[in-house]
Design a protein around this motif. Structure first.
Motif, PDB file in Angstrom:
ATOM      1  N   LYS A 122      26.941  41.339  54.157  1.00  0.00           N
ATOM      2  CA  LYS A 122      28.196  42.093  54.016  1.00  0.00           C
ATOM      3  C   LYS A 122      28.042  43.240  53.030  1.00  0.00           C
ATOM      4  O   LYS A 122      28.487  44.356  53.288  1.00  0.00           O
ATOM      5  CB  LYS A 122      29.328  41.165  53.575  1.00  0.00           C
ATOM      6  CG  LYS A 122      29.899  40.318  54.688  1.00  0.00           C
ATOM      7  CD  LYS A 122      31.064  39.478  54.240  1.00  0.00           C
ATOM      8  CE  LYS A 122      30.604  38.243  53.521  1.00  0.00           C
ATOM      9  NZ  LYS A 122      31.683  37.273  53.278  1.00  0.00           N
ATOM     10  N   TYR A 125      25.871  46.010  54.574  1.00  0.00           N
ATOM     11  CA  TYR A 125      26.653  46.740  55.587  1.00  0.00           C
ATOM     12  C   TYR A 125      27.606  47.716  54.910  1.00  0.00           C
ATOM     13  O   TYR A 125      27.696  48.893  55.286  1.00  0.00           O
ATOM     14  CB  TYR A 125      27.417  45.744  56.455  1.00  0.00           C
ATOM     15  CG  TYR A 125      28.291  46.370  57.512  1.00  0.00           C
ATOM     16  CD1 TYR A 125      27.844  46.524  58.816  1.00  0.00           C
ATOM     17  CD2 TYR A 125      29.589  46.791  57.214  1.00  0.00           C
ATOM     18  CE1 TYR A 125      28.650  47.088  59.794  1.00  0.00           C
ATOM     19  CE2 TYR A 125      30.403  47.353  58.179  1.00  0.00           C
ATOM     20  CZ  TYR A 125      29.928  47.494  59.473  1.00  0.00           C
ATOM     21  OH  TYR A 125      30.742  48.055  60.433  1.00  0.00           O
ATOM     22  N   ASN A 126      28.330  47.240  53.904  1.00  0.00           N
ATOM     23  CA  ASN A 126      29.327  48.074  53.225  1.00  0.00           C
ATOM     24  C   ASN A 126      28.680  49.220  52.453  1.00  0.00           C
ATOM     25  O   ASN A 126      29.239  50.323  52.383  1.00  0.00           O
ATOM     26  CB  ASN A 126      30.188  47.218  52.298  1.00  0.00           C
ATOM     27  CG  ASN A 126      31.125  46.308  53.071  1.00  0.00           C
ATOM     28  OD1 ASN A 126      31.394  46.519  54.246  1.00  0.00           O
ATOM     29  ND2 ASN A 126      31.615  45.257  52.419  1.00  0.00           N
ATOM     30  N   ASN A 130      29.401  53.151  53.312  1.00  0.00           N
ATOM     31  CA  ASN A 130      29.827  54.074  52.260  1.00  0.00           C
ATOM     32  C   ASN A 130      28.905  55.290  52.188  1.00  0.00           C
ATOM     33  O   ASN A 130      29.363  56.427  52.024  1.00  0.00           O
ATOM     34  CB  ASN A 130      29.844  53.348  50.919  1.00  0.00           C
ATOM     35  CG  ASN A 130      30.422  54.198  49.804  1.00  0.00           C
ATOM     36  OD1 ASN A 130      31.529  54.718  49.900  1.00  0.00           O
ATOM     37  ND2 ASN A 130      29.666  54.353  48.724  1.00  0.00           N
ATOM     38  N   PRO A 145      35.089  48.723  56.089  1.00  0.00           N
ATOM     39  CA  PRO A 145      34.172  47.786  55.433  1.00  0.00           C
ATOM     40  C   PRO A 145      34.528  46.340  55.783  1.00  0.00           C
ATOM     41  O   PRO A 145      35.658  46.043  56.190  1.00  0.00           O
ATOM     42  CB  PRO A 145      34.386  48.073  53.945  1.00  0.00           C
ATOM     43  CG  PRO A 145      35.718  48.730  53.852  1.00  0.00           C
ATOM     44  CD  PRO A 145      35.912  49.487  55.118  1.00  0.00           C
TER      45      PRO A 145
END
Length: 239
Positions: A122, A125-126, A130, A145
């Motif tokens: 997670k 990925y975020n 960004n 997100p």
């Protein structure tokens, strides 16, 4: 998504018309004939292709033969190891895959070599989301997100949920101006048609797809990035 795209169109109109605020933009909701639309589209596509304003990976146009792409990537530091192209990208060791259609490259796929755990994925990925969202080369299509509360493993296995994030790689502002100037030479085009032409430019830009998503294999997670040149992708012409 439409709001994001419309905001981009308005910002380009402000530049082209020399306006300083959206309230100054003139209404240009006139309809163009089908013949004019076809001529403008041909002009836009020609300008985009002639100036290599197609999807790029590490500055390399996603085009040409697979062998040519391999050579260019190896000049960037990638190495062939057991038939795979391995190198560093965005601070991580990755494998690069090359997809072709009729011997022309239409997609570059970039996958992390070292898998992530469920607790890591997670955050990774975020972070990537960004980075793309802040990069001025891209238009985000509204991807969100992943929440810290999200149970990714459960969602992917039980609900078949996917986690993609979509972006458009922009063409340069210089080419946008060039296209607009070129279209002025097409008989029947007027100054008030600028907004419609910008919308058509954006539609062409949608061929410059860059996106990524999470893949799960057992307890291991990967993020695959896709750099797509839709001009070269199959459209079912062989069916």
């Amino acid at each position: 998504m439409k709001r994001i795209i419309y905001t981009f169109i308005l910002s380009m109109i402000l530049i082209v018309q020399g306006c300083t605020s959206i309230s100054q933009v003139k209404s240009t909701k006139n309809e163009l004939s089908q013949e004019l639309i076809e001529k403008i589209n041909e002009d836009i596509e020609r300008t985009v292709k002639e100036n290599n304003e197609i999807t790029k990976f590490l500055g390399i146009p996603v085009d040409g033969t697979k062998e040519e792409m391999i050579t260019k990537l190896m000049k960037k530091g990638f190495k062939k190891i057991n038939g795979s192209l391995i190198g560093e990208f965005n601070g991580r060791e990755v494998e690069v895959l090359i997809d072709t259609n009729k011997n022309k490259v239409y997609r570059i796929v970039v996958v992390n070599k070292i898998p992530f755990s469920e607790s890591q994925i997670k955050g990774q990925y975020n972070i990537l989301l960004n980075q793309f969202s802040k990069n001025k080369k891209y238009i985000s299509l509204g991807s969100e997100p992943i929440s810290e509360r999200e149970n990714i493993s459960y969602e992917m296995i039980v609900n078949n949920k996917t986690y993609p994030a979509f972006f458009i790689q922009k063409i340069s502002q210089e080419q946008v101006f060039r296209i607009i100037e070129n279209t002025k030479n097409i008989q029947g085009i007027e100054e008030k048609d600028t907004e419609r032409i910008l919308e058509m430019i954006l539609e062409i830009m949608e061929n410059n797809n860059v996106w990524f998503m999470i893949h799960k294999y057992g307890n291991e997670y990967y993020i695959a990035l896709y750099y797509d040149n839709m001009y070269n992708k199959s459209t079912g012409e062989d069916l």
